[in-house]
Structures are given as structure tokens and as C-alpha cells.
Design a protein around this motif. Sequence first.
Motif, PDB file in Angstrom:
ATOM      1  N   ALA A   1       2.459  20.287  14.292  1.00  0.00           N
ATOM      2  CA  ALA A   1       3.434  21.379  14.386  1.00  0.00           C
ATOM      3  C   ALA A   1       4.660  21.003  15.202  1.00  0.00           C
ATOM      4  N   GLU A   2       4.646  19.842  15.880  1.00  0.00           N
ATOM      5  CA  GLU A   2       5.758  19.470  16.756  1.00  0.00           C
ATOM      6  C   GLU A   2       6.320  18.086  16.429  1.00  0.00           C
ATOM      7  N   PRO A   3       7.157  17.997  15.385  1.00  0.00           N
ATOM      8  CA  PRO A   3       7.788  16.705  15.082  1.00  0.00           C
ATOM      9  C   PRO A   3       8.788  16.345  16.182  1.00  0.00           C
ATOM     10  N   PRO A   4       9.204  15.090  16.259  1.00  0.00           N
ATOM     11  CA  PRO A   4      10.169  14.684  17.286  1.00  0.00           C
ATOM     12  C   PRO A   4      11.468  15.483  17.165  1.00  0.00           C
ATOM     13  N   PRO A   5      12.074  15.849  18.311  1.00  0.00           N
ATOM     14  CA  PRO A   5      13.341  16.586  18.262  1.00  0.00           C
ATOM     15  C   PRO A   5      14.398  15.793  17.496  1.00  0.00           C
ATOM     16  N   GLY A   6      15.100  16.484  16.625  1.00  0.00           N
ATOM     17  CA  GLY A   6      16.169  15.858  15.850  1.00  0.00           C
ATOM     18  C   GLY A   6      15.694  15.089  14.628  1.00  0.00           C
TER      19      GLY A   6
ATOM     20  N   TYR B   1       0.818  -1.199   0.000  1.00  0.00           N
ATOM     21  CA  TYR B   1       0.000   0.000   0.000  1.00  0.00           C
ATOM     22  C   TYR B   1       0.858   1.258   0.000  1.00  0.00           C
ATOM     23  N   ILE B   2       0.227   2.371  -0.378  1.00  0.00           N
ATOM     24  CA  ILE B   2       0.784   3.693  -0.163  1.00  0.00           C
ATOM     25  C   ILE B   2      -0.198   4.399   0.753  1.00  0.00           C
ATOM     26  N   MET B   3       0.302   4.875   1.895  1.00  0.00           N
ATOM     27  CA  MET B   3      -0.536   5.573   2.866  1.00  0.00           C
ATOM     28  C   MET B   3      -0.077   7.021   2.940  1.00  0.00           C
ATOM     29  N   LYS B   4      -1.010   7.944   2.732  1.00  0.00           N
ATOM     30  CA  LYS B   4      -0.711   9.372   2.818  1.00  0.00           C
ATOM     31  C   LYS B   4      -1.404   9.919   4.062  1.00  0.00           C
ATOM     32  N   ILE B   5      -0.577  10.409   4.999  1.00  0.00           N
ATOM     33  CA  ILE B   5      -1.088  10.888   6.279  1.00  0.00           C
ATOM     34  C   ILE B   5      -0.953  12.405   6.322  1.00  0.00           C
ATOM     35  N   PRO B   6      -2.075  13.127   6.492  1.00  0.00           N
ATOM     36  CA  PRO B   6      -1.974  14.582   6.617  1.00  0.00           C
ATOM     37  C   PRO B   6      -1.291  14.959   7.937  1.00  0.00           C
ATOM     38  N   ALA B   7      -0.688  16.135   7.978  1.00  0.00           N
ATOM     39  CA  ALA B   7       0.088  16.582   9.138  1.00  0.00           C
ATOM     40  C   ALA B   7      -0.692  16.484  10.437  1.00  0.00           C
ATOM     41  N   GLU B   8      -1.981  16.823  10.411  1.00  0.00           N
ATOM     42  CA  GLU B   8      -2.767  16.795  11.653  1.00  0.00           C
ATOM     43  C   GLU B   8      -2.988  15.378  12.184  1.00  0.00           C
ATOM     44  N   GLN B   9      -2.782  14.356  11.347  1.00  0.00           N
ATOM     45  CA  GLN B   9      -2.865  12.961  11.780  1.00  0.00           C
ATOM     46  C   GLN B   9      -1.474  12.360  11.990  1.00  0.00           C
ATOM     47  N   ALA B  10      -0.433  13.203  11.775  1.00  0.00           N
ATOM     48  CA  ALA B  10       0.952  12.754  11.950  1.00  0.00           C
ATOM     49  C   ALA B  10       1.542  13.489  13.158  1.00  0.00           C
ATOM     50  N   TYR B  11       2.601  14.271  12.930  1.00  0.00           N
ATOM     51  CA  TYR B  11       3.265  14.974  14.032  1.00  0.00           C
ATOM     52  C   TYR B  11       2.773  16.398  14.216  1.00  0.00           C
TER      53      TYR B  11
END
Length: 197
Positions: free
Chosen positions: A136-141, A124-134
Motif C-alpha cells: 500500500a506504500e510505494p516509494p514517494p514520487g 525470465y518474466i517475474m510477476k510479483i504480487p503487491a504484498e511481495q512488492a511495495y
Amino acid sequence: MAEVTRVPLQPIAKGSLTKLWLGVAIGILIGFGLAWFVVPQVMATVNGVKIETLAEGVGPNPSATDVVFVRYKGTLDDGTVFDESQDIPLPVEGIFPEGSPLPLDRMLPGFTEGAQKMQKGGKYIMKIPAEQAYGAEPPPGAPIPPNADLTFEIELVDFMSEQDFQGRLQQLQQMMAMQQGLGQQQGAEGQPPAPGQ
């Protein structure tokens, strides 16, 4: 009045018209077949997460509390690879399937949602919008910028319940402890006796 020069028409060879129409029909079928297999089929959209099926899987779908074993590659919209799975080399075959084990109840909300629409053996190809991913705050580093949409190419190798996973993990740990104990015992048997023995 001028007379139009007549050109005699040659008769069509017997069976040529049938062959021509048969060729046209085969060409159309091949075109539809290529479109069907080459163009990914959108399987589902759940809470903004889009899942495209590249290869159909079989059987039931994992639940939100299962552990999935997957091969995956995560990319950003510009194609930058931010994460890629690696098969975990386990010392005993038959306990865990190939792929990376991911407990769905500890994954990104979008990943958990999308994985529940997949089947064993599917790609599959899964496309996740930002609000369902990280968001405004992705993991540090992490190489993931804020508010980034994520795309994953996923092969769902297998899945099992968390309880089954923990039981197999315990079984593996016991087997490794036994092997380690045997190795230490064999190593001790090969040592020369200590002075005074």
C-alpha cells in the motif's frame, strides 16, 4: 430398382500415402515445437511470485545475499513502464559483467525470492504480487500506485557474492585513483614552471 452409377477409383500413386502421413507427422511435430518454444514455461511459483522462463540459463542459482547483474524492465498491469535498467559504463572491462548490479538483500522481497530461481544467461518474466512488492506504500514520487502487482522482464547476465562484489569495487576504485593520480602528474609536468623556480 435404380442402379447407382459407379465411378472408377484411380489407384494411389506409389509412395503418395507414405508422403501424406509423413507430412501430417511433420506438421504435428512443428506444432508441438512452436508451442514449446513460443509459450513461456512456468518454472516456479514462490510465495506468490511467478517466474516464467523465456530462455533457459545454466549453472547454479544466486543466493539471497548475492549481487546480481541484470537487464530488466518493470511494468504495471496496464503496461506502463515504471523502471528500466541501463548498463553501467565502467571504465575497466573485466572487473564487472554487463548489466545493472542489484544486491538481492536490499531488493523487494518478491524480487529477491524470484531471482534465486534464475540461472546465469537465462531470460525470465517475474510477476510479483503487491504484498511481495511495495504493498500500500510505494516509494514517494514513484509512478507505482498503491497495491500494484509488478511484472519484470529480466535477463540474468551474471551474479557474485557481496564479498566478491565489494573486492572488485575496491579494485576498481584503486585503479581509478591511480589513473587520476597519473593524469594530475602528467598535467603538472606539462605546466610551465612557476615564477621563481
